[in-house]
Design an enzyme around this catalytic site. Structure first.
Site, PDB file in Angstrom:
ATOM      1  N   PRO A  19       0.388  -1.283  -0.304  1.00  0.00           N
ATOM      2  CA  PRO A  19      -0.098   0.306   0.248  1.00  0.00           C
ATOM      3  C   PRO A  19       0.830   1.265  -0.223  1.00  0.00           C
ATOM      4  O   PRO A  19       2.118   1.100   0.622  1.00  0.00           O
ATOM      5  CB  PRO A  19      -0.690  -0.323   1.214  1.00  0.00           C
ATOM      6  CG  PRO A  19       0.306  -1.324   1.996  1.00  0.00           C
ATOM      7  CD  PRO A  19       1.301  -2.077   1.224  1.00  0.00           C
ATOM      8  N   ASP A  51      -2.500   4.931  -2.902  1.00  0.00           N
ATOM      9  CA  ASP A  51      -3.921   5.502  -2.281  1.00  0.00           C
ATOM     10  C   ASP A  51      -3.924   6.514  -2.281  1.00  0.00           C
ATOM     11  O   ASP A  51      -3.419   7.964  -1.646  1.00  0.00           O
ATOM     12  CB  ASP A  51      -4.419   4.716  -0.898  1.00  0.00           C
ATOM     13  CG  ASP A  51      -5.011   5.104  -0.356  1.00  0.00           C
ATOM     14  OD1 ASP A  51      -5.861   4.604  -0.941  1.00  0.00           O
ATOM     15  OD2 ASP A  51      -5.293   5.440   0.837  1.00  0.00           O
ATOM     16  N   ASN A  79      -7.103   8.870  -2.208  1.00  0.00           N
ATOM     17  CA  ASN A  79      -6.919   8.635  -0.743  1.00  0.00           C
ATOM     18  C   ASN A  79      -7.774   8.046   0.195  1.00  0.00           C
ATOM     19  O   ASN A  79      -8.126   8.582   0.214  1.00  0.00           O
ATOM     20  CB  ASN A  79      -6.606   9.411  -0.610  1.00  0.00           C
ATOM     21  CG  ASN A  79      -5.401   9.829   0.711  1.00  0.00           C
ATOM     22  OD1 ASN A  79      -5.998  10.644   1.999  1.00  0.00           O
ATOM     23  ND2 ASN A  79      -4.780   8.664   1.441  1.00  0.00           N
ATOM     24  N   ASP A 105       7.508   2.363   2.724  1.00  0.00           N
ATOM     25  CA  ASP A 105       8.740   2.577   3.782  1.00  0.00           C
ATOM     26  C   ASP A 105       9.473   1.596   3.821  1.00  0.00           C
ATOM     27  O   ASP A 105      11.163   2.305   3.726  1.00  0.00           O
ATOM     28  CB  ASP A 105       8.501   3.365   4.489  1.00  0.00           C
ATOM     29  CG  ASP A 105       7.101   4.483   4.573  1.00  0.00           C
ATOM     30  OD1 ASP A 105       7.579   5.179   4.388  1.00  0.00           O
ATOM     31  OD2 ASP A 105       6.002   4.216   5.506  1.00  0.00           O
ATOM     32  N   ARG A 138      12.656   3.950  13.719  1.00  0.00           N
ATOM     33  CA  ARG A 138      11.989   2.773  14.348  1.00  0.00           C
ATOM     34  C   ARG A 138      12.362   2.135  15.338  1.00  0.00           C
ATOM     35  O   ARG A 138      13.019   2.106  15.641  1.00  0.00           O
ATOM     36  CB  ARG A 138      12.024   1.800  13.027  1.00  0.00           C
ATOM     37  CG  ARG A 138      10.570   0.980  12.099  1.00  0.00           C
ATOM     38  CD  ARG A 138       9.581   2.390  12.882  1.00  0.00           C
ATOM     39  NE  ARG A 138       8.477   1.396  12.603  1.00  0.00           N
ATOM     40  CZ  ARG A 138       8.233   0.509  10.619  1.00  0.00           C
ATOM     41  NH1 ARG A 138       9.065   1.110   9.655  1.00  0.00           N
ATOM     42  NH2 ARG A 138       7.222  -0.571   9.997  1.00  0.00           N
ATOM     43  N   ASP A 190      -3.665  -3.317  10.679  1.00  0.00           N
ATOM     44  CA  ASP A 190      -3.428  -4.503  10.590  1.00  0.00           C
ATOM     45  C   ASP A 190      -3.483  -5.625  12.107  1.00  0.00           C
ATOM     46  O   ASP A 190      -3.074  -6.141  11.687  1.00  0.00           O
ATOM     47  CB  ASP A 190      -1.302  -4.253  10.365  1.00  0.00           C
ATOM     48  CG  ASP A 190      -0.646  -3.218  11.138  1.00  0.00           C
ATOM     49  OD1 ASP A 190      -1.317  -2.614  12.324  1.00  0.00           O
ATOM     50  OD2 ASP A 190       0.453  -3.127  11.270  1.00  0.00           O
ATOM     51  N   ARG A 218      10.509   6.950   8.822  1.00  0.00           N
ATOM     52  CA  ARG A 218      11.075   8.515   7.819  1.00  0.00           C
ATOM     53  C   ARG A 218      11.318   9.791   8.625  1.00  0.00           C
ATOM     54  O   ARG A 218      11.236   9.943   9.853  1.00  0.00           O
ATOM     55  CB  ARG A 218      10.014   9.634   7.160  1.00  0.00           C
ATOM     56  CG  ARG A 218       9.247   7.887   6.388  1.00  0.00           C
ATOM     57  CD  ARG A 218       7.623   9.041   5.456  1.00  0.00           C
ATOM     58  NE  ARG A 218       6.417   7.822   5.102  1.00  0.00           N
ATOM     59  CZ  ARG A 218       6.270   7.702   4.419  1.00  0.00           C
ATOM     60  NH1 ARG A 218       5.710   9.188   4.663  1.00  0.00           N
ATOM     61  NH2 ARG A 218       4.296   7.056   3.834  1.00  0.00           N
TER      62      ARG A 218
END
Length: 355
Positions: A19, A51, A79, A105, A138, A190, A218
């Site tokens: 996605p 999207d 979107n 990403d 992250r 998710d 990011r």
């Protein structure tokens, strides 16, 4: 609009669903990692769902599809406000024996898909986790990836802390039970998907001998989970508790997943950005959190670490001043980027909470 290679002469081993919404320049590395997979193109289907991107992602997807005919199926849609709808769209187009979800990403090691499919076939896995490593700031789970295991338990091997959808799923299991993403959840959608798949799976496996999945935060923290405002996160956290109650009976299994939601999603409502909210919004977040603590905290709240428990107890009591002082004294709480004015869905959720 959907474009692709048309009917395939053989069934792919794995369909990779990507996605995409405004993920340049990270998207280039993501798609390159799929082109480089040792599994081979005849055994791989890549479904890229755009999207409503406006940052050049659309053109990058088209470039890859043109350069690698037969590998990519591409979809462009307006979107939707979150990853759930494009993931569902990709599932509807998937033809592989397995399906894997890759964040736009993020990227994979070249051998990732081949090693995952081989292990899933050998172990008869319905769900397979591959070792993740973080890029940038992250965070990723670590306990569940301590060793390669042909079978792990729902609780006791770290699975409740690893509920992202970045896993290999046997597609027949997904279709047999009609498992889909909740498109009304702009964040965390998710987790109910993964929870249901894992509850219904006969065997969950882990491939952890080396890094396979590189999870990227990011530099501007604009990933959807990081940019979601407190009202969105609170509303979606409530849906997570509802999902665990739907799929798990009362008892230790359910409590283990509730502990995760207290430890992660609920606690994260009280980061550095909380103190910067207007007073009415701080009160609304506290009220909402207190409702969840009252409903689901019995037997769970006392099992989380003292630092998080202290914060949630202050929220439960509605002591906003003490809560702000607690946050200010904790150097580990990282500010999030301002969001409420930029995202209409967040503004609507916050307005509803304040009514």
């Amino acid at each position: 609009m959907t474009t692709g290679p048309g009917p395939r002469p053989d069934r792919p081993d794995v369909s990779v669903v990507v996605p995409v919404h405004n993920t340049m320049p990270y998207l280039t590395r993501c798609l390159s990692s799929l082109v480089e997979q040792t599994l081979g193109r005849r055994r791989t289907q890549v479904i890229v769902v755009d999207d409503g991107s406006t940052d050049g992602s659309t053109e990058e997807i088209e470039r890859f599809a043109a350069q690698h005919p037969g590998l990519f199926t591409t979809v462009r849609q307006p979107n939707s406000g979150g990853p759930a709808a494009p993931c569902n769209r990709g599932l509807g187009l998937a033809a592989g024996r397995y399906v894997f979800f890759l964040g736009a990403d993020d990227h994979l090691a070249p051998v990732a898909l081949e090693r995952m499919v081989t292990m899933a076939d050998n172990c008869r896995s319905d769900v397979l986790l591959c070792k993740m490593v973080p890029i940038g700031e992250r965070t990723v789970p670590t306990g569940v990836f301590s060793r390669t295991a042909p079978v792990i338990r729902l609780v006791g091997d770290g699975l409740p802390w690893a509920l992202s959808n970045t896993k290999l799923f046997r597609r027949s299991l997904i279709e047999e039970h009609g498992i889909r993403y909740d498109e009304s959840m702009p964040a965390f959608s998710d987790q109910p998907f993964v929870l249901e798949a894992c509850v219904r799976a006969a065997r969950i496996s882990v491939l952890a001998d080396e890094p396979y999945y590189f999870a990227v935060r990011r530099t501007d923290s604009s990933n959807i989970t990081f940019r979601a405002g407190p009202a969105t996160r609170l509303s979606c956290t409530e849906r997570l508790f509802e999902a665990t109650c739907r799929f798990l009976a009362p008892g230790p299994l359910r409590d283990a997943f509730h502990k995760r939601h207290f430890h992660v999603e609920l606690f994260q409502l009280f980061g550095a950005d909380f103190a910067a909210l207007p007073p009415q919004e701080r009160e609304a977040v506290c009220t909402g959190a207190a409702r969840l603590i009252g409903a689901y905290g019995d037997g769970v709240l006392e099992r989380i670490d003292p630092r998080r428990r202290r914060t949630l107890e202050l929220a439960w009591r509605g002591d906003v001043a003490a809560l702000c002082a607690e946050i200010a004294a904790d150097p580990a709480r990282t500010p999030r980027p301002p969001t409420v004015g930029r995202f209409p869905a967040v503004r609507r959720l916050m307005a509803a909470m304040l009514d």
